[in-house]
Design an enzyme around this catalytic site. Sequence first.
Site, mmCIF file in Angstrom:
data_model
loop_
_atom_site.group_PDB
_atom_site.id
_atom_site.type_symbol
_atom_site.label_atom_id
_atom_site.label_comp_id
_atom_site.label_asym_id
_atom_site.label_seq_id
_atom_site.Cartn_x
_atom_site.Cartn_y
_atom_site.Cartn_z
ATOM 1 N N ASN A 107 0.854 -1.189 0.000
ATOM 2 C CA ASN A 107 0.000 0.000 0.000
ATOM 3 C C ASN A 107 0.888 1.237 0.000
ATOM 4 O O ASN A 107 1.974 1.225 0.574
ATOM 5 C CB ASN A 107 -0.875 -0.003 1.268
ATOM 6 C CG ASN A 107 -1.769 1.219 1.360
ATOM 7 O OD1 ASN A 107 -2.475 1.563 0.398
ATOM 8 N ND2 ASN A 107 -1.759 1.892 2.499
ATOM 9 N N HIS A 109 1.042 5.129 1.278
ATOM 10 C CA HIS A 109 0.400 6.005 2.267
ATOM 11 C C HIS A 109 1.096 7.373 2.220
ATOM 12 O O HIS A 109 2.329 7.430 2.166
ATOM 13 C CB HIS A 109 0.525 5.383 3.664
ATOM 14 C CG HIS A 109 -0.201 6.164 4.707
ATOM 15 N ND1 HIS A 109 -1.569 6.074 4.881
ATOM 16 C CD2 HIS A 109 0.235 7.062 5.615
ATOM 17 C CE1 HIS A 109 -1.932 6.901 5.858
ATOM 18 N NE2 HIS A 109 -0.861 7.502 6.324
ATOM 19 N N SER A 141 5.096 6.590 2.227
ATOM 20 C CA SER A 141 5.544 5.278 2.710
ATOM 21 C C SER A 141 4.895 4.196 1.853
ATOM 22 O O SER A 141 3.703 4.275 1.541
ATOM 23 C CB SER A 141 5.088 5.032 4.149
ATOM 24 O OG SER A 141 5.562 6.022 5.023
ATOM 25 N N ASP A 150 -2.670 0.329 7.915
ATOM 26 C CA ASP A 150 -1.372 1.034 7.915
ATOM 27 C C ASP A 150 -0.386 0.486 8.940
ATOM 28 O O ASP A 150 0.454 1.223 9.455
ATOM 29 C CB ASP A 150 -1.576 2.539 8.171
ATOM 30 C CG ASP A 150 -2.484 3.172 7.135
ATOM 31 O OD1 ASP A 150 -2.508 2.695 5.996
ATOM 32 O OD2 ASP A 150 -3.165 4.150 7.473
HETATM 33 C C1 GRF Z 1 -2.534 8.827 -2.459
HETATM 34 O O1 GRF Z 1 -2.239 9.982 -1.751
HETATM 35 C C2 GRF Z 1 -2.169 7.592 -1.676
HETATM 36 O O2 GRF Z 1 -1.068 7.795 -0.831
HETATM 37 C C3 GRF Z 1 -3.392 7.366 -0.845
HETATM 38 O O3 GRF Z 1 -4.462 7.712 -1.695
HETATM 39 C C4 GRF Z 1 -4.035 8.652 -2.662
HETATM 40 C C5 GRF Z 1 -4.369 8.097 -4.003
HETATM 41 O O4 GRF Z 1 -4.141 9.030 -5.025
HETATM 42 N N1 GRF Z 1 -3.425 6.032 -0.311
HETATM 43 P P1 GRF Z 1 -4.287 8.596 -6.547
HETATM 44 O O5 GRF Z 1 -5.680 8.020 -6.738
HETATM 45 O O6 GRF Z 1 -3.227 7.558 -6.823
HETATM 46 O O7 GRF Z 1 -4.088 9.830 -7.348
#
Ligand code: GRF
Length: 196
Positions: A107, A109, A141, A150
């Site tokens: 994932n 984050h 991360s 997370d």
């Molecule tokens: C990103 O900020 C990611 O870290 C979080 O959700 C957002 C997704 O953005 N988990 P995108 O859809 O890839 O533009």
Amino acid sequence: MLNIAVFASGRGSNFEALHRAIEEQNIPAQIAVVISNNSAAGALSLARSLGIPALHLSQRHYPDPAAFHQAVLQTLVRYAADLIVLAGYMKKMDAEIVRAFPQRIINIHPALLPKFGGEGMYGMHVHTAVIAAGEKESGASVHYVDEEYDRGAVIAQQRVPVLPDDTPETLSARVLTAEHQLLPSVVKNIAQNHRP
Ligand code: GRF
């Protein structure tokens, strides 16, 4: 060749950055399928425009949670996914799926975990909390996904400064740029070490 299933609920900029990096850097990987719980997700339309199978899998179509998770699992098997990339996926991964893909779900984050993670820490909430805490640094991360939000082991992080006049929006844009570099670099590493 590493077969990737991307899960995304929103605009899909991380999916797009990953797709571009795979092409431009000859990463031995392919995005086999994009799955979203949101039929209006930008990630789905982007996938379709790139000729990548794009599936809307929603709990609304499967009132029974077990049936929903089964449908997700069957899709992962059908597309022979080696790695699951959660790129802005707003649903918790079911424990059965986590167990079926040990150390094979990652994932991204938008903060430096373990700080600013956990339930409710998503989107602008994260950047608002980072600024409110007076942090001098934030970042992105990539971590393994386990059964808690997370909480899985961090694989890699990329830091960015928090500037004195930052708003959640300006900080979010800076972190997103870091995300777009970090996620492809982690996937590249996994792909290069992947033995089928
Ligand atoms: C990103 O900020 C990611 O870290 C979080 O959700 C957002 C997704 O953005 N988990 P995108 O859809 O890839 O533009």
